[in-house]
Design an enzyme around this catalytic site. Structure first.
Site, mmCIF file in Angstrom:
data_model
loop_
_atom_site.group_PDB
_atom_site.id
_atom_site.type_symbol
_atom_site.label_atom_id
_atom_site.label_comp_id
_atom_site.label_asym_id
_atom_site.label_seq_id
_atom_site.Cartn_x
_atom_site.Cartn_y
_atom_site.Cartn_z
ATOM 1 N N GLU A 17 0.824 -1.216 0.000
ATOM 2 C CA GLU A 17 0.000 0.000 0.000
ATOM 3 C C GLU A 17 0.858 1.268 0.000
ATOM 4 O O GLU A 17 0.519 2.266 -0.635
ATOM 5 C CB GLU A 17 -0.914 0.017 1.236
ATOM 6 C CG GLU A 17 -2.035 -1.019 1.220
ATOM 7 C CD GLU A 17 -1.599 -2.403 1.727
ATOM 8 O OE1 GLU A 17 -0.375 -2.625 1.908
ATOM 9 O OE2 GLU A 17 -2.471 -3.269 1.921
ATOM 10 N N HIS A 705 19.520 6.208 -10.375
ATOM 11 C CA HIS A 705 18.568 6.095 -9.260
ATOM 12 C C HIS A 705 17.879 7.410 -8.955
ATOM 13 O O HIS A 705 17.013 7.478 -8.099
ATOM 14 C CB HIS A 705 19.260 5.533 -8.020
ATOM 15 C CG HIS A 705 19.616 4.095 -8.203
ATOM 16 N ND1 HIS A 705 20.893 3.685 -8.509
ATOM 17 C CD2 HIS A 705 18.859 2.981 -8.208
ATOM 18 C CE1 HIS A 705 20.891 2.368 -8.670
ATOM 19 N NE2 HIS A 705 19.681 1.925 -8.491
#
Ligand SMILES: Nc1nc2c(c(=O)[nH]1)N[C@@H](CNc1ccc(C(=O)N[C@@H](CCC(=O)N[C@@H](CCC(=O)N[C@@H](CCC(=O)O)C(=O)O)C(=O)O)C(=O)O)cc1)CN2
Ligand SMILES: [Zn+2]
Length: 766
Positions: A17, A705
């Site tokens: 979530e 990244h």
């Protein structure tokens, strides 16, 4: 009564979530309030679950929106200039995410005063795990101040819903040692830092907590000079700061060893030991640690997914309880459960013979509670659980006599290329005839929603295998065309068909099992579902040949084949515990070797064997390292050495410090190595220069990244710095790592800039 405690709970959510909420917020699809509401609900859910399981000490502040070290830095006011923090008051979410991910040039950032182009903090491995933390930056000018007492807030949040939690703090000494200090010795900053920690503890006590957990994982490492004194100073100060608050000093990932005597003398109420990694330290600890103080026994493995041998763990606990110590014991996981998936309940498709042997976070909490009860009420009280544990332990892992036979027949020649590098290089240069600074990439192109949706549809049976494969081929073909167009010298097929570089191979190898929801946070919103090795490993069929051969058929340029190396396959999997790790690694090495041979036979002339987790397996203690390095290097060589001289073996490593293992990296004898260097400004190259690394190197010049697109000039500057250290004839130009986490909107321009940068430098070099 024995206290059942937990040190930290997974924070990504059983259905990831938090990942969904973060990515939705970052893409502008939801608001800050919505993100924070999801986070609060996750915290409430995990508190309730832990309390409901019978855990007495439920942790808080183990939750984070991105990384707990970054949270600590922000709370302590360790925020460099340029990220929009005024130097006073709370750190905004915009600043927080800019530190984590770099500036993206949005309006919101401008409003928040974030310097365009601000880069993300350096990210590095959390000890020997696949979790990555953001490295706080310290300078002589660093002024610590409490921007927000997030620990006290967490205590209040828990109490409001009926749970008195035990907040978790990264301890001051470990915080300093894990930071990056410029022009200052980190521990010299301790006197300035301690008053802020004292303030934190007073706030925690005021908020109503009775215990605080202070993590000092650095206590299981070889400490630098001055650390022992720093620990003494720190904990005397903290013990005085909030006399009503009991401090549990938590150590994990190994044994205290020579640090035990001074640790045992620290004025804290309790000490947590990792008795899974280091069961032998219990005896010494029992002798050193006063019996009137709390001892927390880390008996349940927080780093692996196997069920606890409850009988053995109970035996250790009973041993600890003897001699009057029984009234001051806690039972806990060995470390935070951050490193294991949430719940076995969600795994409905596992082989029942495997499922019976597993325990994820929720099941581990039940084990902790059972052990505490067994200790208080006696074995009979948990007899059925002990019996089930015995039965699970008695089931043998799957064995394959053919694998054992092959391992028995290994010869040293099998781990040796036919000729030395110089000779191979000649053959390879003649074969490939590449320009100086050849441009390549690390393997993956963006794993877009479209790509993932294809896989998800196949998994749900909404698409046939053929249709899926055709779609993946189309993506591959487009990527190859694009690489030719922009002038990439050594293209890659793009890894579209792979879910993850370890899971993908695990799914195709015998001896491996994989989960549906076994997600573990790797960094920020990024998760991995490590496959589980539960039998002898072998390769029933070729795994990548079809994709590499297809991609090669589309271009005359050398298509680089792409494999994950044996050491990384080992370190990023959950590994069976009935065989030594080096034996499992050799099994994997032989499987990869088979694939390397098949790729070569299919005409693939360059093969990259990724080893990003090579360093991760390195023991935390210097004295244990040589042995690991010996077999890890051997396994890599075993997988690579099957090829002829004109086949070029590449390897790739990221998130590594190379200085102390450069000799072993050289001993791997890859023809070309690509490494992460962009985030640390080519700092890492020093190692390669100092040792005169003999083979070819591709220092990453684009930090993939971060969502920031570097321009050509920036990459030229980095390449120039690299060319000062490594002869240009042995240099390659490439990104830092694979581009799977990036979008095409970033990758297209960045790769074009990279080609331009390489061309600029080539012109300079003639
Ligand atoms: N194992 C491993 N460790 C590593 C790395 C790595 O690549 N692999 N890289 C370094 C950095 N760490 C990283 C870790 C994860 C990711 C990453 O991108 N992870 C992906 C998941 C990768 C994956 O397994 N993807 C699967 C499952 C994708 C998914 O979420 N599917 C949805 C459905 C999607 C849809 O319906 O469209 C679902 O299952 O709910 C796939 O692509 O098939 C993510 O978090 O998003 C990147 C870097 C260090 N450690
Ligand atoms: Zn990488």
């Amino acid at each position: 009564m024995t206290i059942a405690a937990n040190l930290g709970y997974p924070r990504i959510g059983p259905r990831r979530e938090l990942k969904t909420a973060l990515e939705s917020f970052w893409s502008g699809k939801s608001t800050e309030a919505e993100l924070l509401a999801t986070a609060e609900a996750l915290r409430a859910g995990s508190r309730a679950l832990q309390q409901g399981s019978g855990i007495n000490h439920v942790p808080s502040t183990d939750f984070t929106l991105y990384d707990h070290v970054l949270d600590t830095a922000c709370a302590l006011g360790v925020v460099p200039d340029g990220y929009g923090w005024s130097g006073e008051g709370p750190v905004s979410l915009a600043t927080y995410f800019a530190l984590a991910r770099g500036a993206r040039g949005t309006e919101a950032e401008q409003e928040a005063g974030i310097r365009p182009g601000a880069t993300a903090l350096e990210m590095t491995k959390w000890f020997d795990t696949n979790y990555h933390y953001l490295v706080p930056r310290l300078t002589p000018e660093t002024r610590f101040q409490l921007t927000r007492n997030r620990w006290a807030d967490a205590v209040r949040e828990g109490l409001a819903l009926g749970t008195r939690t035990r907040p978790v703090l990264l301890g001051p000494v470990s915080f300093l040692l894990l930071s990056k200090a410029e022009d200052v010795r980190p521990l010299d900053l301790l006197p300035a830092l301690l008053p802020v920690y004292a303030e934190v503890l007073r706030g925690i006590a005021e908020a109503g907590a009775t215990w605080v957990q202070i993590d000092e994982p650095c206590l299981v490492t070889d400490l630098p000079p001055g650390a022992e004194a720093a620990y003494a100073t720190a904990y005397h100060a903290l013990a005085e700061a909030a006399p009503g608050l009991d401090i549990l000093l938590a150590t994990y990932f190994g044994a205290l060893r020579e640090n035990l005597p001074f640790t045992a003398a620290l004025p804290v109420a309790g000490l947590h030991l990792d008795l899974v990694r280091a069961p032998d330290q219990l005896a010494d600890a029992l002798a050193a640690w006063p019996a009137d103080r709390w001892l927390s026994l880390g008996l349940v493995d927080g780093r692996n997914v196997w069920r606890t041998d409850l009988r053995q763990a109970l035996g250790l606990a009973q041993h600890a309880a003897a001699g009057g110590r029984g009234k001051r014991l806690m039972v806990a996981p060995s470390c935070s459960l951050l490193h294991v998936p949430h719940s076995l309940k969600l795994e409905t498709a596992l082989d029942p013979a495997l499922a019976r042997r597993l325990a994820f976070a929720n099941e581990k909490l039940a084990e902790v509670v059972a052990l505490a009860r067994g200790l208080d009420e006696g074995e009979a009280a948990i007899a059925p659980l002990l019996k089930a544990s015995d039965a699970a332990r008695a089931e043998a892992q799957r064995q394959d006599p053919a694998v054992a036979a092959r391992l028995g027949a290994l010869t040293p020649e099998m781990a040796q290329r036919r000729s030395p590098y110089a000779q191979r290089a000649e053959a390879q240069h003649a074969r490939f005839n590449l320009p100086k600074l050849p441009v390549t990439s690390i393997g993956s192109w963006p794993q877009t929603a479209e790509v993932r949706a294809l896989r998800a549809r196949l998994a749900r049976g909404e698409m046939t295998q053929d249709a899926h494969d055709a779609a993946m081929e189309a993506l591959t073909a487009e990527a190859v065309r694009w690489q030719e167009e922009i002038g990439v010298d050594v293209p890659v097929h793009g890894e579209f068909e792979r879910n993850d570089m370890v899971k993908y191979f695990g799914e195709q190898l015998a001896g491996y099992a994989f989960t549906k929801h076994g997600w573990v946070q790797s960094y920020g919103s990024r998760c991995v579902a490590p496959p589980i090795i539960w039998g002898d490993v072998s390769r029933p069929h070729p795994m990548t040949v079809r994709w590499s051969a297809f991609a090669q058929s589309l271009t005359k340029r050398p298509m680089k084949g792409m494999l994950t190396g044996p050491v990384t396959m080992l370190n990023w999997s959950f590994v069976r515990d009935d065989l030594p790790r080096d034996v499992v690694c050799r099994q994997i090495a032989l499987a990869i070797r088979d694939e390397v041979a098949d790729l070569e036979a299919a005409g693939i002339g360059m093969i990259q064997i990724d080893e990003p987790a090579f360093r991760e397996g390195l023991p935390l203690r210097e004295s244990d390292r040589a042995e690991y390095l010996r077999w890890a290097v051997e396994c890599f060589r075993l997988s690579a050495s099957v090829v002829g001289d004109a086949t070029q073996i590449h390897t790739h490593m990221c998130y590594s410090e190379f200085n102390d293992i450069i000799a072993e990296i050289a001993a791997m004898d890859a023809d070309v190595i690509s490494i992460e260097t962009a985030r640390s400004d080519m700092e890492l190259l020093a190692a390669f220069e100092g040792f005169a690394y003999p083979n070819e190197i591709g220092p990453g010049v684009w930090d993939i990244h971060s969502p920031r697109v570097p321009d050509a000039a920036e990459m030229v500057a980095l390449l120039r710095r690299a060319a000062q250290r490594v002869p240009a004839g042995r240099l390659w130009a490439n990104p830092d790592c694979g581009c799977k986490t990036r979008g095409w909107a970033e990758v297209r321009p960045a790769m074009a800039n990279l080609v331009a940068a390489a061309r600029t430098l080539r012109a300079e070099l003639v």
